[in-house]
Design a protein around this motif. Structure first.
Motif, short mmCIF file in Angstrom:
data_model
loop_
_atom_site.label_atom_id
_atom_site.label_comp_id
_atom_site.label_asym_id
_atom_site.label_seq_id
_atom_site.Cartn_x
_atom_site.Cartn_y
_atom_site.Cartn_z
N ARG A 136 7.41 -16.85 43.27
CA ARG A 136 8.58 -17.00 42.43
C ARG A 136 8.66 -15.88 41.40
O ARG A 136 9.74 -15.30 41.17
CB ARG A 136 8.54 -18.36 41.72
CG ARG A 136 9.62 -18.57 40.67
CD ARG A 136 11.02 -18.51 41.25
NE ARG A 136 12.03 -18.66 40.20
CZ ARG A 136 13.34 -18.48 40.39
NH1 ARG A 136 13.80 -18.14 41.59
NH2 ARG A 136 14.19 -18.64 39.39
N ILE A 137 7.55 -15.54 40.79
CA ILE A 137 7.53 -14.46 39.80
C ILE A 137 7.93 -13.14 40.45
O ILE A 137 8.76 -12.39 39.90
CB ILE A 137 6.13 -14.36 39.16
CG1 ILE A 137 5.92 -15.55 38.21
CG2 ILE A 137 5.97 -13.05 38.41
CD1 ILE A 137 4.50 -15.73 37.74
N GLU A 138 7.38 -12.85 41.61
CA GLU A 138 7.77 -11.61 42.29
C GLU A 138 9.27 -11.58 42.58
O GLU A 138 9.92 -10.53 42.44
CB GLU A 138 6.97 -11.45 43.58
CG GLU A 138 5.51 -11.11 43.38
CD GLU A 138 4.88 -10.58 44.65
OE1 GLU A 138 5.10 -9.41 44.99
OE2 GLU A 138 4.17 -11.36 45.31
N ARG A 139 9.80 -12.71 42.97
CA ARG A 139 11.23 -12.76 43.29
C ARG A 139 12.08 -12.47 42.06
O ARG A 139 13.01 -11.66 42.12
CB ARG A 139 11.59 -14.12 43.88
CG ARG A 139 13.08 -14.29 44.15
CD ARG A 139 13.42 -15.66 44.69
NE ARG A 139 14.86 -15.85 44.76
CZ ARG A 139 15.44 -16.96 45.17
NH1 ARG A 139 14.71 -17.99 45.57
NH2 ARG A 139 16.76 -17.05 45.18
N ILE A 140 11.80 -13.15 40.95
CA ILE A 140 12.66 -12.96 39.78
C ILE A 140 12.47 -11.59 39.15
O ILE A 140 13.43 -11.03 38.60
CB ILE A 140 12.48 -14.10 38.75
CG1 ILE A 140 11.04 -14.17 38.23
CG2 ILE A 140 12.90 -15.43 39.37
CD1 ILE A 140 10.85 -15.26 37.16
N TRP A 141 11.27 -11.03 39.24
CA TRP A 141 11.09 -9.65 38.79
C TRP A 141 11.92 -8.69 39.64
O TRP A 141 12.60 -7.82 39.11
CB TRP A 141 9.62 -9.26 38.86
CG TRP A 141 8.73 -9.86 37.82
CD1 TRP A 141 9.10 -10.67 36.78
CD2 TRP A 141 7.32 -9.69 37.72
NE1 TRP A 141 8.00 -11.02 36.04
CE2 TRP A 141 6.89 -10.43 36.58
CE3 TRP A 141 6.37 -8.99 38.47
CZ2 TRP A 141 5.55 -10.46 36.19
CZ3 TRP A 141 5.03 -9.03 38.08
CH2 TRP A 141 4.63 -9.76 36.95
N ALA A 142 11.84 -8.86 40.95
CA ALA A 142 12.56 -7.95 41.86
C ALA A 142 14.06 -8.07 41.66
O ALA A 142 14.78 -7.05 41.66
CB ALA A 142 12.18 -8.24 43.30
N GLU A 143 14.57 -9.28 41.49
CA GLU A 143 16.00 -9.47 41.30
C GLU A 143 16.46 -8.81 39.99
O GLU A 143 17.53 -8.19 39.94
CB GLU A 143 16.34 -10.95 41.31
CG GLU A 143 16.22 -11.58 42.70
CD GLU A 143 16.47 -13.08 42.66
OE1 GLU A 143 16.52 -13.65 41.55
OE2 GLU A 143 16.60 -13.68 43.75
N ALA A 144 15.68 -8.97 38.94
CA ALA A 144 16.05 -8.36 37.66
C ALA A 144 16.07 -6.84 37.75
O ALA A 144 17.02 -6.18 37.29
CB ALA A 144 15.08 -8.82 36.57
N ARG A 145 15.05 -6.29 38.37
CA ARG A 145 14.99 -4.83 38.47
C ARG A 145 16.09 -4.29 39.39
O ARG A 145 16.66 -3.23 39.14
CB ARG A 145 13.61 -4.38 38.98
CG ARG A 145 12.54 -4.43 37.89
CD ARG A 145 11.28 -3.68 38.30
NE ARG A 145 11.55 -2.34 38.76
CZ ARG A 145 11.77 -1.29 37.96
NH1 ARG A 145 11.78 -1.46 36.64
NH2 ARG A 145 11.98 -0.10 38.46
N ALA A 146 16.40 -5.01 40.46
CA ALA A 146 17.44 -4.54 41.38
C ALA A 146 18.79 -4.47 40.69
O ALA A 146 19.58 -3.55 40.96
CB ALA A 146 17.50 -5.46 42.60
N ARG A 147 19.07 -5.40 39.81
CA ARG A 147 20.38 -5.41 39.17
C ARG A 147 20.42 -4.63 37.86
O ARG A 147 21.40 -3.95 37.56
CB ARG A 147 20.82 -6.85 38.90
CG ARG A 147 22.21 -6.91 38.27
CD ARG A 147 22.77 -8.30 38.20
NE ARG A 147 24.07 -8.29 37.53
CZ ARG A 147 24.72 -9.36 37.15
NH1 ARG A 147 24.20 -10.57 37.40
NH2 ARG A 147 25.89 -9.28 36.53
N PHE A 148 19.34 -4.71 37.07
CA PHE A 148 19.40 -4.15 35.71
C PHE A 148 18.37 -3.04 35.45
O PHE A 148 18.43 -2.40 34.40
CB PHE A 148 19.17 -5.27 34.69
CG PHE A 148 20.18 -6.38 34.76
CD1 PHE A 148 21.47 -6.20 34.31
CD2 PHE A 148 19.83 -7.61 35.31
CE1 PHE A 148 22.40 -7.23 34.38
CE2 PHE A 148 20.74 -8.64 35.38
CZ PHE A 148 22.04 -8.46 34.92
N GLY A 149 17.43 -2.83 36.36
CA GLY A 149 16.39 -1.85 36.12
C GLY A 149 16.89 -0.42 36.26
O GLY A 149 18.01 -0.16 36.70
#
Length: 293
Positions: A136-149
């Motif tokens: 779950r942590i990997e997923r939400i990190w990846a989603e955040a970086r994909a959109r806002f990173g």
């Protein structure tokens, strides 16, 4: 006047790390008060803060604020220019979501891999519930970086924000317990381990040296996976400098490095520097000003 922040043992107190980073990373002056975990005087020491747990904050006006999420919101209101939360509304909403999910979730990870910054284990045999939290942590990190990173930043939403402060102890857990995550999550964890503020916090914990047995685990160990500190050891004076780089007071305690002997005003100043000399800007500036040995 400045803020006051009650913290627990730096090596073990994940919530204290989060609270302290909210000051250190955003340039807000604070005076910390160490309240030893499990000490008989723990509750009494927190009474002035009106809190049961660390971290807890007193504003310069004497307002009492407990809980790291409340501290983050209060500091954001009082210092909107600091960038504690992202300026973009969508990114700010995501950052708050990320921080809140960390604040209330991942119980299996917290129970299995309590934060410890003094050592790293080669195999902690994480059970399925922990692996689920990590996924779950990997997923939400990846989603955040994909959109806002951003490509030029390792942080979740571009610039460092409170969301990153809230996940710094997760990065520490990945490092300390050699938890199985993918390359992107390892890179994000490595960014925390290399961050000078994180390194200073860890160095102060190492200098303190307190061991809380309740957090220790009997797993095989490996070297700490963060940046290796420059070699240094305790020694006698005299030193190149007459004044401590942190306080300006006369030096009484000394360490030796390849470029000479350096002095500090007390054992803690020396030992926090000994733990990671490159983490301290004032000491780095002192060495640079002195020139080659």
């Amino acid at each position: 006047m400045t803020y006051r922040l009650a913290i627990g043992d730096r090596t073990y107190s994940s919530w204290s790390l989060r609270g302290w980073l909210l000051f250190e990373k955003f340039g807000i002056p604070v005076k910390t008060e160490l309240v030893r975990l499990y000490d008989p005087g723990f509750a009494a020491a927190l009474e002035p803060y009106g809190a049961r747990l660390v971290p807890a904050m007193l504003t310069p006006e004497g307002e009492r604020v407990g809980d790291s999420l409340a501290i983050a919101e209060t500091l954001h209101e009082r210092h909107p220019e600091a960038g504690i939360w992202p300026a973009d509304p969508a990114a700010r909403a995501r950052a708050r979501w990320l921080a809140a999910e960390m604040h209330s979730g991942f119980a299996a990870l917290r129970d299995h891999a309590t934060m410890i910054l003094s050592k790293s284990y080669s195999d902690s045999a994480p059970p399925p519930a922990v692996l689920g939290d990590l996924a779950r942590i990997e997923r939400i990190w990846a989603e955040a970086r994909a959109r806002f990173g951003r490509a030029d930043s390792p942080w979740l939403l571009g610039d460092y924000s409170a969301a990153d402060a809230f996940y710094a102890p997760v990065a520490a857990r990945i490092a300390a317990y050699n938890l199985p995550v993918g390359a992107a999550a390892l890179d994000y964890a490595a960014a925390h381990l290399a961050d000078p503020a994180f390194r200073r916090w860890r160095a102060m914990g190492l200098a303190d040296g307190t061991v809380q047995q309740v957090y220790e685990r009997d797993y095989p160990q490996r070297p700490w996976p963060g940046p290796a500190p420059l070699p240094a050891d305790r020694c006698d004076g005299p030193s190149i400098n007459d004044a401590c780089p942190y306080s300006g007071l006369p030096v009484t305690d000394f360490l030796r490095m390849a470029d000479g002997v350096w002095g500090f005003c007390n054992p803690f100043c020396r030992d926090k520097t000994l733990a990671d000399p490159e983490a301290w800007p004032a000491f780095t500036a002192l060495r640079a000003a002195a020139g080659p040995a």
